[in-house]
Design a protein around this motif. Structure first.
Motif, PDB file in Angstrom:
ATOM      1  N   ALA A  76      -6.873  -1.560  -5.458  1.00 42.93           N
ATOM      2  CA  ALA A  76      -5.686  -1.560  -4.769  1.00 42.93           C
ATOM      3  C   ALA A  76      -5.452  -1.178  -2.920  1.00 42.93           C
ATOM      4  O   ALA A  76      -4.800  -2.024  -2.606  1.00 42.93           O
ATOM      5  CB  ALA A  76      -4.811   0.138  -5.577  1.00 42.93           C
ATOM      6  N   GLN A  77      -6.773  -0.439  -3.111  1.00 39.82           N
ATOM      7  CA  GLN A  77      -6.734  -0.227  -1.310  1.00 39.82           C
ATOM      8  C   GLN A  77      -6.549  -1.786  -0.071  1.00 39.82           C
ATOM      9  O   GLN A  77      -6.404  -1.985   0.760  1.00 39.82           O
ATOM     10  CB  GLN A  77      -8.220   0.175  -0.827  1.00 39.82           C
TER      11      GLN A  77
ATOM     12  N   ILE B  46      -7.772   9.820   4.562  1.00 33.42           N
ATOM     13  CA  ILE B  46      -9.031   9.646   3.247  1.00 33.42           C
ATOM     14  C   ILE B  46     -10.403   9.486   3.400  1.00 33.42           C
ATOM     15  O   ILE B  46     -11.419  10.196   2.783  1.00 33.42           O
ATOM     16  CB  ILE B  46      -8.318   8.239   2.724  1.00 33.42           C
ATOM     17  N   GLY B  47     -10.589   9.114   4.567  1.00 30.78           N
ATOM     18  CA  GLY B  47     -12.334   9.220   4.855  1.00 30.78           C
ATOM     19  C   GLY B  47     -12.612  10.635   4.924  1.00 30.78           C
ATOM     20  O   GLY B  47     -13.919  11.041   4.072  1.00 30.78           O
ATOM     21  N   LEU B  66      -8.217   8.079  -4.979  1.00 35.12           N
ATOM     22  CA  LEU B  66      -7.514   6.972  -5.906  1.00 35.12           C
ATOM     23  C   LEU B  66      -6.307   6.812  -5.640  1.00 35.12           C
ATOM     24  O   LEU B  66      -5.348   6.248  -5.400  1.00 35.12           O
ATOM     25  CB  LEU B  66      -8.196   7.318  -7.316  1.00 35.12           C
ATOM     26  N   ILE B  67      -5.539   8.382  -5.948  1.00 29.57           N
ATOM     27  CA  ILE B  67      -4.159   8.416  -5.673  1.00 29.57           C
ATOM     28  C   ILE B  67      -3.766   7.644  -4.350  1.00 29.57           C
ATOM     29  O   ILE B  67      -2.792   7.461  -3.580  1.00 29.57           O
ATOM     30  CB  ILE B  67      -4.005  10.001  -6.141  1.00 29.57           C
ATOM     31  N   GLY B  72      -1.425   5.085  -0.975  1.00 24.89           N
ATOM     32  CA  GLY B  72      -0.797   4.601   0.375  1.00 24.89           C
ATOM     33  C   GLY B  72       0.157   4.375   1.316  1.00 24.89           C
ATOM     34  O   GLY B  72       0.752   3.982   2.249  1.00 24.89           O
ATOM     35  N   PHE B  73       0.308   2.714   0.768  1.00 26.06           N
ATOM     36  CA  PHE B  73       1.519   1.445   1.639  1.00 26.06           C
ATOM     37  C   PHE B  73       2.022   1.850   1.667  1.00 26.06           C
ATOM     38  O   PHE B  73       2.975   1.360   1.788  1.00 26.06           O
ATOM     39  CB  PHE B  73       0.478   0.475   0.510  1.00 26.06           C
ATOM     40  N   LEU B  74       2.880   3.288   0.512  1.00 28.80           N
ATOM     41  CA  LEU B  74       3.804   3.519   0.543  1.00 28.80           C
ATOM     42  C   LEU B  74       5.027   3.485   1.972  1.00 28.80           C
ATOM     43  O   LEU B  74       5.988   3.333   2.277  1.00 28.80           O
ATOM     44  CB  LEU B  74       4.777   3.831  -1.097  1.00 28.80           C
ATOM     45  N   SER B  75       4.082   4.500   1.997  1.00 28.16           N
ATOM     46  CA  SER B  75       4.279   5.271   3.796  1.00 28.16           C
ATOM     47  C   SER B  75       4.428   4.145   4.321  1.00 28.16           C
ATOM     48  O   SER B  75       5.102   4.023   5.099  1.00 28.16           O
ATOM     49  CB  SER B  75       3.031   6.197   4.268  1.00 28.16           C
ATOM     50  N   ILE B  76       3.896   3.035   4.711  1.00 29.22           N
ATOM     51  CA  ILE B  76       4.391   1.468   6.157  1.00 29.22           C
ATOM     52  C   ILE B  76       5.057   1.115   5.629  1.00 29.22           C
ATOM     53  O   ILE B  76       5.789   1.012   6.354  1.00 29.22           O
ATOM     54  CB  ILE B  76       2.804   1.421   6.191  1.00 29.22           C
ATOM     55  N   LEU B  77       5.214   0.611   4.398  1.00 32.32           N
ATOM     56  CA  LEU B  77       6.101   0.106   3.887  1.00 32.32           C
ATOM     57  C   LEU B  77       7.983   0.683   4.049  1.00 32.32           C
ATOM     58  O   LEU B  77       8.995   0.692   4.814  1.00 32.32           O
ATOM     59  CB  LEU B  77       6.288   0.067   2.650  1.00 32.32           C
ATOM     60  N   SER B  78       7.335   2.613   3.664  1.00 28.18           N
ATOM     61  CA  SER B  78       8.736   3.377   4.381  1.00 28.18           C
ATOM     62  C   SER B  78       9.291   3.058   5.939  1.00 28.18           C
ATOM     63  O   SER B  78      10.249   2.708   6.425  1.00 28.18           O
ATOM     64  CB  SER B  78       8.837   4.718   3.743  1.00 28.18           C
ATOM     65  N   LEU B  79       7.936   3.267   6.869  1.00 28.78           N
ATOM     66  CA  LEU B  79       8.021   2.846   7.857  1.00 28.78           C
ATOM     67  C   LEU B  79       8.274   1.881   8.947  1.00 28.78           C
ATOM     68  O   LEU B  79       9.091   0.964   9.393  1.00 28.78           O
ATOM     69  CB  LEU B  79       7.325   3.275   8.543  1.00 28.78           C
TER      70      LEU B  79
END
Lengths: 133, 88
Positions: A76-77, B46-47, B66-67, B72-79
């Protein structure tokens, strides 16, 4: 005993390597000249760095379920970091963030999406290119 | 779970990354640069969460990672969408 030590060393090395990759992406964020090179640095390096950290976590805290979760998280990442940086670079171009003057074949320059028409003035990263607009 | 020195090194490197990203957020110059720096801060977060979870032997650390990796990519798509003012 020694196997446990080896697992600790390998896992720690993976964690440090992942953190180092993310830190180098941050250095690229400071030093690279325009939005597109910065997006490239973050999209590739952060995806790789987070993947290395996940591998390190799975090695240090190993079980079959953690292995499955780790594989899902890495896939996913790697997929979504590329999608995120692509979407961000696209919206940056559409909203007028200009590439540096050395971006020689800018094939979108003549299209309707060109930032040369409606650009947000960022003043610093433009150089001599701003004199022609 | 992991040696303290390893946790210190990893969190130190990630903290340097966060500080550099904050410098980029302050300096700009375009909203896209701010958004991409925020993206890097999220990855460093995350790290840091993963290493804290290992250091304190929290079992849910891999679930959190995992979550975060999936969503996480939803935030950058929203931005990215926000930068364009809601247009595609």
């Amino acid at each position: 005993m020694t196997a446990e030590l080896a697992v600790t060393i390998v896992g720690s090395a993976l964690l440090i390597l992942g953190a180092f990759v993310i830190a180098s992406a941050a250095i690229g964020l400071i030093r690279l000249p325009d939005l597109y090179t910065r997006t490239s640095a973050i999209g590739t390096a952060a995806g790789l760095g987070v993947s290395l950290i996940i591998v390190g976590v799975v090695v240090l805290d190993f079980s079959a379920l953690n292995l499955l979760k780790g594989v899902i998280a890495i896939v996913a990442q790697l997929l979504t970091s590329a999608i995120g940086s692509f979407a961000l670079a696209r919206s940056g171009y559409l909203t007028g963030s200009r590439p540096v003057a050395t971006t020689a074949p800018d094939e979108l320059a003549d299209s309707a999406a060109s930032p040369r028409d409606r650009q947000i003035d960022d003043g610093r990263a433009l150089g001599d290119d701003s004199a022609t607009s | 779970m992991i040696p303290d020195v390893v946790a210190a090194i990893v969190i130190g490197l990630l903290a340097i990354a966060v500080v550099l990203a904050v410098v980029r957020i302050v300096r700009g110059p375009t909203p896209g640069d701010t958004a991409v720096a925020g993206d890097l801060i999220f990855f460093a977060f995350i790290g840091i969460v993963a290493v804290f979870g290992l250091a304190f032997s929290i079992d849910a650390v891999i679930d959190i990672v995992l979550i975060a990796a999936i969503l996480g990519f939803l935030s950058i798509l929203s931005l990215a969408r926000l930068l364009q003012g809601g247009q595609r």
